[in-house]
Motif scaffolding. Structure first.
Motif, PDB file in Angstrom:
ATOM      1  N   SER A  22     -58.272 -67.436 -60.343  1.00  0.00           N
ATOM      2  CA  SER A  22     -59.396 -66.660 -60.840  1.00  0.00           C
ATOM      3  C   SER A  22     -60.691 -67.124 -60.187  1.00  0.00           C
ATOM      4  N   THR A  56     -56.897 -70.092 -64.430  1.00  0.00           N
ATOM      5  CA  THR A  56     -55.868 -69.060 -64.399  1.00  0.00           C
ATOM      6  C   THR A  56     -55.370 -68.860 -62.975  1.00  0.00           C
ATOM      7  N   THR A  57     -54.054 -68.931 -62.791  1.00  0.00           N
ATOM      8  CA  THR A  57     -53.469 -68.763 -61.462  1.00  0.00           C
ATOM      9  C   THR A  57     -52.206 -67.915 -61.542  1.00  0.00           C
ATOM     10  N   TYR A  58     -51.784 -67.427 -60.386  1.00  0.00           N
ATOM     11  CA  TYR A  58     -50.517 -66.708 -60.270  1.00  0.00           C
ATOM     12  C   TYR A  58     -49.859 -67.148 -58.975  1.00  0.00           C
ATOM     13  N   PRO A  94     -52.546 -58.813 -66.173  1.00  0.00           N
ATOM     14  CA  PRO A  94     -53.342 -60.009 -65.827  1.00  0.00           C
ATOM     15  C   PRO A  94     -53.083 -60.499 -64.399  1.00  0.00           C
ATOM     16  N   ASP A  95     -51.813 -60.544 -63.979  1.00  0.00           N
ATOM     17  CA  ASP A  95     -51.510 -60.999 -62.619  1.00  0.00           C
ATOM     18  C   ASP A  95     -52.029 -60.006 -61.581  1.00  0.00           C
ATOM     19  N   LEU A 114     -55.745 -60.525 -61.023  1.00  0.00           N
ATOM     20  CA  LEU A 114     -56.032 -61.668 -60.154  1.00  0.00           C
ATOM     21  C   LEU A 114     -55.817 -61.295 -58.683  1.00  0.00           C
TER      22      LEU A 114
END
Length: 329
Positions: free
Chosen positions: A49, A55-57, A171-172, A175
Protein backbone atom coordinates in the motif's frame (compact mmCIF):
# COMPACT_ATOMS: atom_id res chain seq x y z
CA UNK A 1 15.29 -72.18 19.88
CA UNK A 2 13.97 -68.79 18.85
CA UNK A 3 15.33 -67.53 15.58
CA UNK A 4 16.35 -63.88 15.10
CA UNK A 5 13.98 -61.66 13.15
CA UNK A 6 14.32 -62.17 9.43
CA UNK A 7 16.77 -59.66 7.93
CA UNK A 8 14.32 -58.82 5.19
CA UNK A 9 12.22 -56.83 7.66
CA UNK A 10 15.17 -54.68 8.52
CA UNK A 11 15.88 -54.29 4.85
CA UNK A 12 12.26 -53.29 4.33
CA UNK A 13 12.52 -50.60 6.98
CA UNK A 14 15.77 -49.37 5.45
CA UNK A 15 14.19 -49.34 2.01
CA UNK A 16 11.23 -47.32 3.24
CA UNK A 17 13.57 -44.90 4.99
CA UNK A 18 15.64 -44.55 1.84
CA UNK A 19 12.54 -43.96 -0.27
CA UNK A 20 11.38 -41.25 2.10
CA UNK A 21 14.78 -39.57 1.90
CA UNK A 22 14.67 -39.68 -1.88
CA UNK A 23 11.19 -38.15 -1.84
CA UNK A 24 12.32 -35.36 0.45
CA UNK A 25 15.31 -34.67 -1.78
CA UNK A 26 13.03 -34.59 -4.81
CA UNK A 27 10.73 -32.08 -3.14
CA UNK A 28 13.72 -29.97 -2.10
CA UNK A 29 15.09 -30.10 -5.63
CA UNK A 30 11.73 -29.05 -7.08
CA UNK A 31 11.48 -26.12 -4.70
CA UNK A 32 15.03 -25.09 -5.56
CA UNK A 33 14.22 -25.14 -9.26
CA UNK A 34 11.09 -23.10 -8.63
CA UNK A 35 13.14 -20.56 -6.69
CA UNK A 36 15.80 -20.23 -9.35
CA UNK A 37 13.37 -19.98 -12.24
CA UNK A 38 10.79 -17.82 -10.53
CA UNK A 39 8.19 -20.52 -11.22
CA UNK A 40 4.52 -20.35 -10.39
CA UNK A 41 5.13 -22.04 -7.05
CA UNK A 42 7.16 -19.13 -5.65
CA UNK A 43 5.47 -15.74 -5.18
CA UNK A 44 8.45 -13.66 -6.30
CA UNK A 45 6.50 -10.35 -6.44
CA UNK A 46 4.91 -8.09 -3.87
CA UNK A 47 2.81 -4.95 -3.95
CA UNK A 48 2.43 -2.74 -0.90
CA UNK A 49 0.00 0.00 0.00
CA UNK A 50 1.23 3.47 -0.84
CA UNK A 51 -0.61 4.75 2.22
CA UNK A 52 1.39 2.74 4.73
CA UNK A 53 -0.19 0.39 7.23
CA UNK A 54 1.77 -2.67 6.12
CA UNK A 55 -0.88 -4.01 3.74
CA UNK A 56 0.73 -6.19 1.07
CA UNK A 57 -0.18 -8.76 -1.57
CA UNK A 58 2.24 -11.44 -2.80
CA UNK A 59 1.93 -12.98 -6.23
CA UNK A 60 3.94 -14.82 -8.88
CA UNK A 61 5.85 -13.43 -11.89
CA UNK A 62 3.21 -14.96 -14.18
CA UNK A 63 0.45 -13.16 -12.31
CA UNK A 64 2.47 -9.93 -12.35
CA UNK A 65 2.83 -9.98 -16.15
CA UNK A 66 -0.90 -10.56 -16.64
CA UNK A 67 -1.91 -7.91 -14.09
CA UNK A 68 0.38 -5.39 -15.80
CA UNK A 69 -1.15 -6.19 -19.20
CA UNK A 70 -4.72 -5.85 -17.93
CA UNK A 71 -3.83 -2.48 -16.40
CA UNK A 72 -1.97 -1.20 -19.45
CA UNK A 73 -4.87 -2.06 -21.75
CA UNK A 74 -7.27 -0.19 -19.47
CA UNK A 75 -5.15 2.94 -19.12
CA UNK A 76 -4.40 2.97 -22.86
CA UNK A 77 -8.16 3.39 -23.27
CA UNK A 78 -8.04 6.23 -20.71
CA UNK A 79 -10.28 4.29 -18.34
CA UNK A 80 -10.21 5.25 -14.64
CA UNK A 81 -8.47 3.26 -11.95
CA UNK A 82 -11.80 1.89 -10.74
CA UNK A 83 -12.31 0.13 -14.08
CA UNK A 84 -8.86 -1.45 -13.77
CA UNK A 85 -9.66 -2.59 -10.23
CA UNK A 86 -12.85 -4.29 -11.44
CA UNK A 87 -10.96 -6.04 -14.23
CA UNK A 88 -8.17 -7.23 -11.92
CA UNK A 89 -10.61 -8.54 -9.29
CA UNK A 90 -12.51 -10.39 -12.01
CA UNK A 91 -9.34 -12.03 -13.35
CA UNK A 92 -8.25 -12.94 -9.81
CA UNK A 93 -11.54 -14.79 -9.32
CA UNK A 94 -11.82 -16.38 -12.75
CA UNK A 95 -8.23 -17.56 -13.28
CA UNK A 96 -6.09 -16.34 -10.36
CA UNK A 97 -4.47 -14.07 -12.97
CA UNK A 98 -3.23 -17.06 -14.99
CA UNK A 99 -3.79 -17.44 -18.72
CA UNK A 100 -5.53 -20.82 -18.49
CA UNK A 101 -6.06 -22.96 -21.59
CA UNK A 102 -8.96 -24.76 -19.92
CA UNK A 103 -11.94 -24.16 -17.68
CA UNK A 104 -15.61 -24.94 -17.20
CA UNK A 105 -17.01 -26.18 -20.50
CA UNK A 106 -15.07 -24.15 -23.12
CA UNK A 107 -13.97 -21.30 -20.84
CA UNK A 108 -10.45 -19.98 -21.51
CA UNK A 109 -7.93 -17.37 -20.55
CA UNK A 110 -7.63 -14.74 -17.84
CA UNK A 111 -11.35 -14.01 -17.75
CA UNK A 112 -12.56 -17.53 -18.64
CA UNK A 113 -14.34 -16.26 -21.72
CA UNK A 114 -16.16 -18.81 -23.89
CA UNK A 115 -15.80 -19.04 -27.69
CA UNK A 116 -19.23 -20.69 -27.88
CA UNK A 117 -20.78 -17.62 -26.25
CA UNK A 118 -19.39 -15.16 -28.77
CA UNK A 119 -16.27 -14.01 -26.89
CA UNK A 120 -13.98 -14.72 -29.82
CA UNK A 121 -11.81 -17.46 -31.24
CA UNK A 122 -9.70 -19.62 -28.94
CA UNK A 123 -6.41 -18.04 -30.05
CA UNK A 124 -7.88 -14.56 -29.52
CA UNK A 125 -9.09 -15.27 -26.00
CA UNK A 126 -5.70 -16.75 -25.12
CA UNK A 127 -4.12 -13.36 -25.95
CA UNK A 128 -4.19 -11.48 -22.60
CA UNK A 129 -4.34 -8.05 -24.27
CA UNK A 130 -7.28 -9.14 -26.43
CA UNK A 131 -9.22 -10.72 -23.58
CA UNK A 132 -8.65 -7.70 -21.33
CA UNK A 133 -9.82 -5.36 -24.08
CA UNK A 134 -12.94 -7.44 -24.59
CA UNK A 135 -13.71 -7.33 -20.87
CA UNK A 136 -13.40 -3.53 -20.89
CA UNK A 137 -15.60 -3.33 -24.02
CA UNK A 138 -18.42 -4.97 -22.09
CA UNK A 139 -17.74 -3.18 -18.81
CA UNK A 140 -18.04 0.36 -20.19
CA UNK A 141 -21.42 -0.50 -21.70
CA UNK A 142 -22.89 -0.98 -18.21
CA UNK A 143 -24.67 2.24 -17.14
CA UNK A 144 -23.07 3.72 -14.02
CA UNK A 145 -20.59 0.86 -13.64
CA UNK A 146 -18.16 3.05 -11.71
CA UNK A 147 -20.74 3.59 -8.98
CA UNK A 148 -21.81 -0.04 -8.67
CA UNK A 149 -20.41 -2.41 -6.04
CA UNK A 150 -17.45 -4.16 -7.65
CA UNK A 151 -19.04 -7.60 -7.58
CA UNK A 152 -22.19 -6.28 -9.33
CA UNK A 153 -20.19 -4.61 -12.11
CA UNK A 154 -18.09 -7.75 -12.65
CA UNK A 155 -21.11 -10.02 -12.61
CA UNK A 156 -22.95 -7.99 -15.24
CA UNK A 157 -20.05 -8.69 -17.59
CA UNK A 158 -19.28 -12.27 -16.60
CA UNK A 159 -22.74 -13.66 -15.75
CA UNK A 160 -21.11 -16.14 -13.40
CA UNK A 161 -22.81 -18.90 -11.42
CA UNK A 162 -21.13 -17.35 -8.37
CA UNK A 163 -22.15 -13.68 -8.58
CA UNK A 164 -20.79 -12.67 -5.17
CA UNK A 165 -17.35 -14.27 -5.58
CA UNK A 166 -15.61 -11.17 -6.95
CA UNK A 167 -15.95 -9.06 -3.81
CA UNK A 168 -13.33 -10.95 -1.81
CA UNK A 169 -10.64 -9.96 -4.32
CA UNK A 170 -11.35 -6.24 -4.16
CA UNK A 171 -8.66 -5.32 -1.55
CA UNK A 172 -5.89 -7.10 -3.50
CA UNK A 173 -7.14 -5.68 -6.81
CA UNK A 174 -7.06 -2.17 -5.34
CA UNK A 175 -3.43 -2.59 -4.27
CA UNK A 176 -2.46 -3.87 -7.72
CA UNK A 177 -4.39 -1.15 -9.54
CA UNK A 178 -2.86 1.65 -7.45
CA UNK A 179 0.66 0.43 -8.25
CA UNK A 180 0.17 -0.59 -11.88
CA UNK A 181 -1.62 2.62 -12.85
CA UNK A 182 1.26 4.52 -11.24
CA UNK A 183 -0.78 6.28 -8.55
CA UNK A 184 1.32 4.64 -5.83
CA UNK A 185 5.02 5.20 -6.43
CA UNK A 186 7.68 2.52 -5.86
CA UNK A 187 5.22 0.05 -4.33
CA UNK A 188 5.67 -2.96 -6.64
CA UNK A 189 8.77 -5.16 -6.50
CA UNK A 190 9.76 -8.56 -7.88
CA UNK A 191 12.76 -10.81 -7.41
CA UNK A 192 13.38 -10.64 -11.14
CA UNK A 193 14.68 -14.21 -11.51
CA UNK A 194 14.67 -15.06 -15.24
CA UNK A 195 12.67 -18.10 -16.23
CA UNK A 196 13.66 -20.85 -18.61
CA UNK A 197 12.72 -18.81 -21.69
CA UNK A 198 15.42 -17.97 -24.25
CA UNK A 199 17.63 -14.96 -23.61
CA UNK A 200 15.87 -11.70 -24.44
CA UNK A 201 17.01 -8.13 -24.92
CA UNK A 202 15.89 -4.58 -25.70
CA UNK A 203 13.92 -5.57 -28.80
CA UNK A 204 11.74 -7.89 -26.73
CA UNK A 205 11.17 -5.13 -24.18
CA UNK A 206 10.12 -2.66 -26.87
CA UNK A 207 7.81 -5.20 -28.50
CA UNK A 208 6.12 -5.98 -25.18
CA UNK A 209 5.66 -2.26 -24.44
CA UNK A 210 3.97 -1.77 -27.79
CA UNK A 211 1.83 -4.89 -27.28
CA UNK A 212 0.43 -3.60 -23.99
CA UNK A 213 0.44 0.20 -24.36
CA UNK A 214 0.11 0.74 -28.11
CA UNK A 215 2.32 2.02 -30.94
CA UNK A 216 2.94 5.46 -29.43
CA UNK A 217 4.41 4.30 -26.10
CA UNK A 218 8.01 4.84 -27.23
CA UNK A 219 7.25 8.11 -28.99
CA UNK A 220 7.59 11.31 -26.94
CA UNK A 221 4.79 13.84 -27.24
CA UNK A 222 5.05 15.71 -30.54
CA UNK A 223 7.93 13.60 -31.86
CA UNK A 224 8.04 11.93 -35.24
CA UNK A 225 9.10 8.38 -35.95
CA UNK A 226 12.68 8.29 -37.22
CA UNK A 227 13.59 7.05 -40.69
CA UNK A 228 14.02 3.33 -41.11
CA UNK A 229 10.56 2.09 -40.20
CA UNK A 230 9.74 -0.39 -37.51
CA UNK A 231 12.26 -2.48 -35.65
CA UNK A 232 12.39 -6.18 -36.15
CA UNK A 233 10.29 -6.56 -33.02
CA UNK A 234 7.48 -4.51 -34.53
CA UNK A 235 8.02 -1.42 -32.37
CA UNK A 236 8.45 2.10 -33.79
CA UNK A 237 12.04 3.28 -34.13
CA UNK A 238 12.40 6.34 -31.92
CA UNK A 239 15.38 8.63 -31.54
CA UNK A 240 16.89 7.93 -28.14
CA UNK A 241 14.57 4.99 -27.42
CA UNK A 242 17.39 2.50 -26.91
CA UNK A 243 21.06 2.70 -26.02
CA UNK A 244 22.82 -0.66 -25.89
CA UNK A 245 20.97 -2.75 -23.32
CA UNK A 246 18.81 0.13 -22.09
CA UNK A 247 15.40 1.11 -23.46
CA UNK A 248 14.52 4.70 -22.58
CA UNK A 249 10.76 5.22 -22.42
CA UNK A 250 9.56 8.83 -22.52
CA UNK A 251 7.00 9.99 -20.01
CA UNK A 252 4.50 12.58 -21.25
CA UNK A 253 6.38 15.84 -21.77
CA UNK A 254 9.70 14.21 -20.92
CA UNK A 255 11.35 14.65 -24.29
CA UNK A 256 13.04 12.09 -26.52
CA UNK A 257 15.19 10.37 -23.95
CA UNK A 258 16.51 13.74 -22.87
CA UNK A 259 17.90 14.58 -19.49
CA UNK A 260 15.26 15.26 -16.83
CA UNK A 261 13.67 18.67 -16.91
CA UNK A 262 14.41 20.59 -13.72
CA UNK A 263 11.37 21.13 -11.56
CA UNK A 264 9.21 18.48 -13.24
CA UNK A 265 7.78 16.08 -10.67
CA UNK A 266 7.43 12.34 -11.12
CA UNK A 267 4.23 11.39 -12.93
CA UNK A 268 1.84 8.46 -12.46
CA UNK A 269 2.52 7.54 -16.09
CA UNK A 270 6.19 7.15 -15.28
CA UNK A 271 5.53 4.93 -12.30
CA UNK A 272 3.11 2.85 -14.33
CA UNK A 273 5.81 2.19 -16.92
CA UNK A 274 8.40 1.50 -14.22
CA UNK A 275 6.14 -0.94 -12.37
CA UNK A 276 5.20 -2.60 -15.67
CA UNK A 277 8.90 -3.23 -16.32
CA UNK A 278 9.44 -4.75 -12.87
CA UNK A 279 6.38 -6.98 -13.32
CA UNK A 280 7.83 -8.22 -16.62
CA UNK A 281 11.39 -8.58 -15.31
CA UNK A 282 11.49 -12.38 -15.16
CA UNK A 283 9.82 -12.95 -18.52
CA UNK A 284 11.81 -10.29 -20.41
CA UNK A 285 15.13 -10.71 -18.56
CA UNK A 286 15.14 -7.15 -17.24
CA UNK A 287 18.05 -6.37 -14.93
CA UNK A 288 17.38 -2.79 -13.82
CA UNK A 289 14.61 -0.16 -13.89
CA UNK A 290 15.23 3.48 -13.01
CA UNK A 291 12.80 6.36 -12.65
CA UNK A 292 12.44 9.55 -10.62
CA UNK A 293 15.70 9.13 -8.75
CA UNK A 294 14.92 5.56 -7.67
CA UNK A 295 16.20 2.26 -9.00
CA UNK A 296 15.10 -1.35 -8.80
CA UNK A 297 17.67 -4.09 -9.51
CA UNK A 298 16.87 -7.76 -10.13
CA UNK A 299 18.29 -10.24 -7.65
CA UNK A 300 18.67 -7.84 -4.74
CA UNK A 301 17.99 -9.45 -1.38
CA UNK A 302 15.11 -7.11 -0.62
CA UNK A 303 14.17 -6.23 -4.23
CA UNK A 304 13.31 -2.69 -3.09
CA UNK A 305 13.41 0.65 -4.87
CA UNK A 306 16.50 2.55 -3.74
CA UNK A 307 17.62 6.17 -4.26
CA UNK A 308 20.09 6.51 -7.13
CA UNK A 309 22.03 9.46 -5.75
CA UNK A 310 23.20 11.00 -2.51
CA UNK A 311 20.65 13.76 -2.83
CA UNK A 312 17.89 11.47 -1.72
CA UNK A 313 14.64 10.43 -3.35
CA UNK A 314 12.63 13.60 -2.76
CA UNK A 315 15.16 15.80 -4.50
CA UNK A 316 15.53 13.38 -7.38
CA UNK A 317 11.78 13.15 -7.95
CA UNK A 318 11.68 16.85 -8.74
CA UNK A 319 13.49 15.91 -11.96
CA UNK A 320 11.84 12.66 -12.92
CA UNK A 321 12.84 12.27 -16.57
CA UNK A 322 12.14 9.15 -18.66
CA UNK A 323 11.92 5.55 -17.48
CA UNK A 324 15.08 3.52 -18.20
CA UNK A 325 14.76 -0.26 -18.57
CA UNK A 326 18.01 -2.22 -18.78
CA UNK A 327 18.09 -5.82 -20.01
CA UNK A 328 20.53 -8.49 -18.87
CA UNK A 329 22.18 -8.37 -22.28
Amino acid sequence: MLQPSPPRKRRGRLARSGAASVALLAVAGYLAVQYVTGGAGAPGCEVASGEGGGTTYEFTPEQAVNAATITAVGTARKLPERAVTIALATALQESALRNLDHGDKDSLGLFQQRPSQGWGKREEIMDPAYSAGLFYDHLVEIPGYLDLPLTDAAQRVQRSAFPDAYAKHEPDAELLAAALTGRSAATLTCDGRPGSTPEKGPDAVRAALVRDFGQTVLRPAGAEVADGGDTGAGAPRVAGASDGRTVTVPVSGGGSGAEPTAGRAAEPRGWQLAHWAVANASSLHIQRVAYAGREWTAGNTDSKWSPTDAGGTKGAERAAGPVRITSTR
